[in-house]
Design a protein around this motif. Structure first.
Motif, mmCIF file in Angstrom:
data_model
loop_
_atom_site.group_PDB
_atom_site.id
_atom_site.type_symbol
_atom_site.label_atom_id
_atom_site.label_comp_id
_atom_site.label_asym_id
_atom_site.label_seq_id
_atom_site.Cartn_x
_atom_site.Cartn_y
_atom_site.Cartn_z
ATOM 1 N N LEU A 68 9.384 -6.311 -2.472
ATOM 2 C CA LEU A 68 9.998 -6.294 -1.142
ATOM 3 C C LEU A 68 10.850 -5.039 -0.948
ATOM 4 C CD1 LEU A 68 11.031 -10.031 -0.749
ATOM 5 C CD2 LEU A 68 9.522 -8.774 0.796
ATOM 6 N N ASP A 69 11.587 -4.649 -2.000
ATOM 7 C CA ASP A 69 12.394 -3.452 -1.898
ATOM 8 C C ASP A 69 11.515 -2.240 -1.604
ATOM 9 O OD1 ASP A 69 15.204 -2.268 -2.495
ATOM 10 O OD2 ASP A 69 13.845 -1.003 -3.638
ATOM 11 N N ALA A 70 10.377 -2.141 -2.321
ATOM 12 C CA ALA A 70 9.461 -1.025 -2.086
ATOM 13 C C ALA A 70 8.865 -1.082 -0.675
ATOM 14 C CB ALA A 70 8.353 -1.048 -3.138
ATOM 15 N N ALA A 71 8.546 -2.289 -0.220
ATOM 16 C CA ALA A 71 7.940 -2.434 1.108
ATOM 17 C C ALA A 71 8.925 -2.040 2.210
ATOM 18 C CB ALA A 71 7.461 -3.874 1.312
ATOM 19 N N PHE A 72 10.207 -2.401 2.037
ATOM 20 C CA PHE A 72 11.198 -2.013 3.035
ATOM 21 C C PHE A 72 11.426 -0.495 3.014
ATOM 22 C CE2 PHE A 72 12.718 -6.512 3.332
ATOM 23 C CZ PHE A 72 12.682 -6.601 4.716
ATOM 24 N N GLN A 73 11.342 0.134 1.830
ATOM 25 C CA GLN A 73 11.447 1.595 1.771
ATOM 26 C C GLN A 73 10.306 2.245 2.555
ATOM 27 O OE1 GLN A 73 12.651 3.538 -2.035
ATOM 28 N NE2 GLN A 73 12.480 1.482 -2.874
ATOM 29 N N GLN A 74 9.096 1.693 2.408
ATOM 30 C CA GLN A 74 7.957 2.212 3.149
ATOM 31 C C GLN A 74 8.159 2.028 4.661
ATOM 32 O OE1 GLN A 74 4.414 0.427 1.571
ATOM 33 N NE2 GLN A 74 4.909 0.968 -0.534
ATOM 34 N N LEU A 75 8.787 0.904 5.021
ATOM 35 C CA LEU A 75 9.061 0.650 6.434
ATOM 36 C C LEU A 75 10.006 1.713 7.000
ATOM 37 C CD1 LEU A 75 8.706 -1.241 8.867
ATOM 38 C CD2 LEU A 75 10.601 -2.600 7.996
ATOM 39 N N ALA A 76 10.992 2.112 6.185
ATOM 40 C CA ALA A 76 11.939 3.136 6.646
ATOM 41 C C ALA A 76 11.249 4.479 6.865
ATOM 42 C CB ALA A 76 13.065 3.284 5.632
ATOM 43 N N ALA A 77 10.170 4.729 6.073
ATOM 44 C CA ALA A 77 9.475 6.016 6.193
ATOM 45 C C ALA A 77 8.345 5.996 7.185
ATOM 46 C CB ALA A 77 8.942 6.416 4.805
ATOM 47 N N ALA A 78 8.059 4.838 7.784
ATOM 48 C CA ALA A 78 6.908 4.733 8.689
ATOM 49 C C ALA A 78 7.181 5.455 9.998
ATOM 50 C CB ALA A 78 6.588 3.250 8.953
ATOM 51 N N ARG A 79 6.105 5.782 10.672
ATOM 52 C CA ARG A 79 6.220 6.427 11.981
ATOM 53 C C ARG A 79 6.523 5.384 13.045
ATOM 54 N NH1 ARG A 79 1.354 8.354 10.103
ATOM 55 N NH2 ARG A 79 0.233 7.111 11.644
ATOM 56 N N VAL A 80 7.455 5.706 13.905
ATOM 57 C CA VAL A 80 7.843 4.768 14.980
ATOM 58 C C VAL A 80 6.835 4.885 16.130
ATOM 59 C CG1 VAL A 80 9.621 4.172 16.632
ATOM 60 C CG2 VAL A 80 10.244 4.992 14.357
ATOM 61 N N PRO B 13 0.817 -1.201 0.000
ATOM 62 C CA PRO B 13 0.000 0.000 0.000
ATOM 63 C C PRO B 13 0.855 1.258 0.000
ATOM 64 C CG PRO B 13 0.016 -1.022 2.149
ATOM 65 C CD PRO B 13 0.739 -1.947 1.239
ATOM 66 N N THR B 14 0.180 2.376 -0.154
ATOM 67 C CA THR B 14 0.871 3.654 -0.175
ATOM 68 C C THR B 14 1.626 3.854 1.137
ATOM 69 O OG1 THR B 14 -0.896 4.512 -1.540
ATOM 70 C CG2 THR B 14 0.532 6.133 -0.466
ATOM 71 N N PRO B 15 2.875 4.444 1.059
ATOM 72 C CA PRO B 15 3.635 4.645 2.295
ATOM 73 C C PRO B 15 2.848 5.437 3.320
ATOM 74 C CG PRO B 15 4.979 5.106 0.369
ATOM 75 C CD PRO B 15 3.580 4.897 -0.119
ATOM 76 N N GLY B 16 3.066 5.121 4.561
ATOM 77 C CA GLY B 16 2.373 5.797 5.642
ATOM 78 C C GLY B 16 2.070 4.808 6.744
ATOM 79 N N GLY B 17 1.378 5.264 7.759
ATOM 80 C CA GLY B 17 1.037 4.382 8.862
ATOM 81 C C GLY B 17 2.192 4.269 9.824
ATOM 82 N N ASN B 18 1.969 3.469 10.850
ATOM 83 C CA ASN B 18 3.028 3.331 11.844
ATOM 84 C C ASN B 18 3.935 2.149 11.510
ATOM 85 O OD1 ASN B 18 1.803 0.935 12.790
ATOM 86 N ND2 ASN B 18 0.446 2.103 14.129
ATOM 87 N N LEU B 19 4.974 1.992 12.326
ATOM 88 C CA LEU B 19 5.986 0.986 12.053
ATOM 89 C C LEU B 19 5.407 -0.422 12.077
ATOM 90 C CD1 LEU B 19 9.106 0.618 11.662
ATOM 91 C CD2 LEU B 19 9.210 0.193 14.099
ATOM 92 N N THR B 20 4.512 -0.685 13.028
ATOM 93 C CA THR B 20 3.915 -2.023 13.129
ATOM 94 C C THR B 20 3.145 -2.378 11.867
ATOM 95 O OG1 THR B 20 3.732 -1.775 15.532
ATOM 96 C CG2 THR B 20 2.373 -3.477 14.488
ATOM 97 N N GLU B 21 2.352 -1.430 11.367
ATOM 98 C CA GLU B 21 1.592 -1.698 10.147
ATOM 99 C C GLU B 21 2.518 -1.958 8.963
ATOM 100 O OE1 GLU B 21 -0.623 1.865 9.937
ATOM 101 O OE2 GLU B 21 -2.224 1.215 11.292
ATOM 102 N N ALA B 22 3.581 -1.157 8.837
ATOM 103 C CA ALA B 22 4.518 -1.342 7.734
ATOM 104 C C ALA B 22 5.236 -2.686 7.838
ATOM 105 C CB ALA B 22 5.530 -0.199 7.717
ATOM 106 N N ALA B 23 5.609 -3.085 9.069
ATOM 107 C CA ALA B 23 6.278 -4.376 9.253
ATOM 108 C C ALA B 23 5.324 -5.525 8.933
ATOM 109 C CB ALA B 23 6.788 -4.494 10.683
ATOM 110 N N ASP B 24 4.049 -5.384 9.291
ATOM 111 C CA ASP B 24 3.065 -6.419 8.972
ATOM 112 C C ASP B 24 2.914 -6.574 7.460
ATOM 113 O OD1 ASP B 24 2.619 -6.924 11.630
ATOM 114 O OD2 ASP B 24 0.795 -5.711 11.772
ATOM 115 N N ARG B 25 3.011 -5.458 6.732
ATOM 116 C CA ARG B 25 2.894 -5.553 5.280
ATOM 117 C C ARG B 25 4.078 -6.319 4.686
ATOM 118 N NH1 ARG B 25 0.840 -0.034 5.797
ATOM 119 N NH2 ARG B 25 2.905 0.845 5.322
#
Length: 495
Positions: A483-495, A405-417
């Motif tokens: 996966l590369d895109a998903a990890f980039q989103q993880l780096a931009a997520a809110r902690v 999904p589009t980058p955003g959300g918190n770290l937990t949500e990004a890690a779940d993705r």
């Protein structure tokens, strides 16, 4: 070792192929794991030592220590085993990954490294030690002989004399473990094992890679004591164009007072800072895995404007040199290995499919609007000759999984993705099962790093691992891109 020969099966699993190295305590064999159908390296303890339970315990402890470390710059340990022969002799062995590369010691036989390469190698070893120290493990023998130069960077070998923080530093006979020229001064006094002793060895390693010599030459403990007894500082680092920050970091590591030395993590960060140019824009362009944003220019009245140029592709920092064959501390260098060029350009991701819909141009206004500030494009820019294409927009796989999904959300949500994407790839065959397990371990390291402020570094390592696995064919290009895109989103997520 008369009892070992090509074709012998150890532990009903590992078929010996050929001997690739030998040392004072062990012999290294190339072998095939007939259960998982892969080629591995077997570090086999010499029979005379394997008969002694103390040495078998030492090898077993090496396997346990190294197996705890899941890190791109630590050689992976897969297994430990013991085989009993009909004559009652015991064969004790450690099963490790088999690497292509050359020992750093062999590389230094041709002289010191260019300072950027020396700094990069030392930073990678410092990152490996950071991971070990977090687990309470002290290596105790960081030397060029225990660092392998591979296509994916430096690999720390041989945890055979590793121990835990606070453990006694000498053996049962009162002897000191390690290689004299790399041993910290306090170890000669029998001080307990501490991470600071590894940092001193790291300073010696950096000094040697920069100058081609160790600061205090010594082949015996007596020679080391005499060299350190002079009390003088090491000879100056006379290296052309060497940044003062590198020299300062090296001398801090070599401090006689363990409390004055930086941590391994501080060394890694300080050295990596010296690899980036002073210009912030150039620093961004040289970051290992940064993709620059494209520029979107609204259409102007009159003739159709030329399309905006494609974003610059990802570029690597100065390349790491390749290397020979791993052997848990012993290496046979294959003849004819070509060195990589000074700079390596990462393979470009596949260009975006032509069938992707594009947004229709907006109708130009009667009066030209001022050009807005550059913004990140919401769709892949067109590829141009001479530059790699930007990563394509992730698309659903054949199994029906959806793009991140589009980058955003918190770290937990990004890690779940990321976790869900790994699971989908393993389920439909796009990611090899053992690689999926490895990626989930990396994901755990990434989320843990967020609490220490290391999220960006951890994500970069994860993305590098995905790229490496894609090149070896254990992740399909489609899943590697997602996966590369998903990890980039993880780096931009809110902690």
């Amino acid at each position: 070792m008369a009892t070992l020969h090509a074709g012998r099966l150890l532990a009903r699993r590992y078929r010996l192929i050929d001997q690739i190295g030998a040392g004072g305590m062990s012999v290294i064999w190339r072998a095939r794991d007939e259960v998982l159908d892969r080629v591995v390296a077997l570090k086999v303890l010499a029979p005379s030592l394997a008969a002694d339970a103390r040495f078998r315990d030492l090898v077993r402890e090496e396997a346990r220590s190294a197996a705890q470390l899941v890190h791109p710059h630590v050689t992976s340990v897969h297994d430990y085993g013991e085989a009993l022969a009909p004559d009652g002799s015991i064969t004790s062995f450690v099963v490790m990954e088999l690497l292509d590369g050359e020992e750093l010691e062999y590389r230094l036989s041709g002289g010191p490294l260019p300072w950027p390469e020396a700094v990069e190698v030392t930073a990678q070893v410092a990152e490996a030690l950071t991971a070990a120290h977090r687990l309470g493990i002290v290596h105790r023998d960081i030397t060029p002989a225990n660092v392998m130069m591979t296509r994916v960077g430096a690999k720390v070998l041989d945890f055979g004399i590793a121990t835990h923080v606070g453990a006694p530093d000498d053996d049962e006979d009162g002897g000191t473990f390690g290689t004299p020229a790399y041993v910290a001064p306090e170890r000669l006094d029998g001080a307990p094992a501490q991470p600071a002793t590894d940092v001193y060895s790291l300073g010696v390693l950096l000094y040697e890679t920069l100058t081609g010599r160790v600061p205090y030459p010594a082949d015996t403990w007596e020679q080391l004591g005499a060299a350190l007894g002079t009390g003088g500082p090491p000879p100056p680092l006379d290296v052309p164009d060497l940044p003062t920050g590198v020299a300062r970091t090296c001398l801090r590591c070599l401090s006689r007072d363990p409390r004055a030395r930086p941590t391994a993590q501080q060394v890694a960060l300080a050295l990596r800072d010296q690899l980036l140019p002073a210009d912030p824009q150039a620093a961004t362009m040289l970051a290992p895995t940064v993709t620059l944003p494209s520029v979107v220019v609204p259409p102007q009245p009159g003739p159709t404007p030329e399309p905006a140029p494609a974003a610059a592709g990802r570029r690597r920092a100065p390349a790491r040199r390749p290397v020979a064959v791993v052997a848990g501390g012993v290496v046979v260098v294959a003849a004819g290995l070509a060195l990589l060029a000074p700079t390596v350009i990462r393979d470009a991701d596949p260009p975006p499919p032509r069938a992707l819909p594009t947004e229709p141009p907006s109708t130009p206004a009667a009066t030209p609007a001022p050009t807005p500030a550059p913004t990140r494009s919401t769709r892949p820019p067109a590829a141009t000759s001479g530059a790699p294409a930007a990563p394509p927009r992730p698309t659903p796989s054949a199994a029906g999984t959806t793009a991140p999904p589009t980058p955003g959300g918190n770290l937990t949500e990004a890690a779940d993705r990321v976790d869900a994407l790994i699971g989908a790839g393993v389920a439909d065959g796009g990611i090899r099962p053992d690689v999926g397990t490895d990626l989930r371990n990396l994901l755990g390291h990434v989320t843990a790093a967020s609490g220490r402020g290391d999220l960006t570094v951890a994500v970069r390592r994860a993305r590098d691992k995905v790229a490496d696995r894609r090149r070896e064919g254990s992740i399909t290009p489609a899943y590697a891109g997602r996966l590369d895109a998903a990890f980039q989103q993880l780096a931009a997520a809110r902690v």
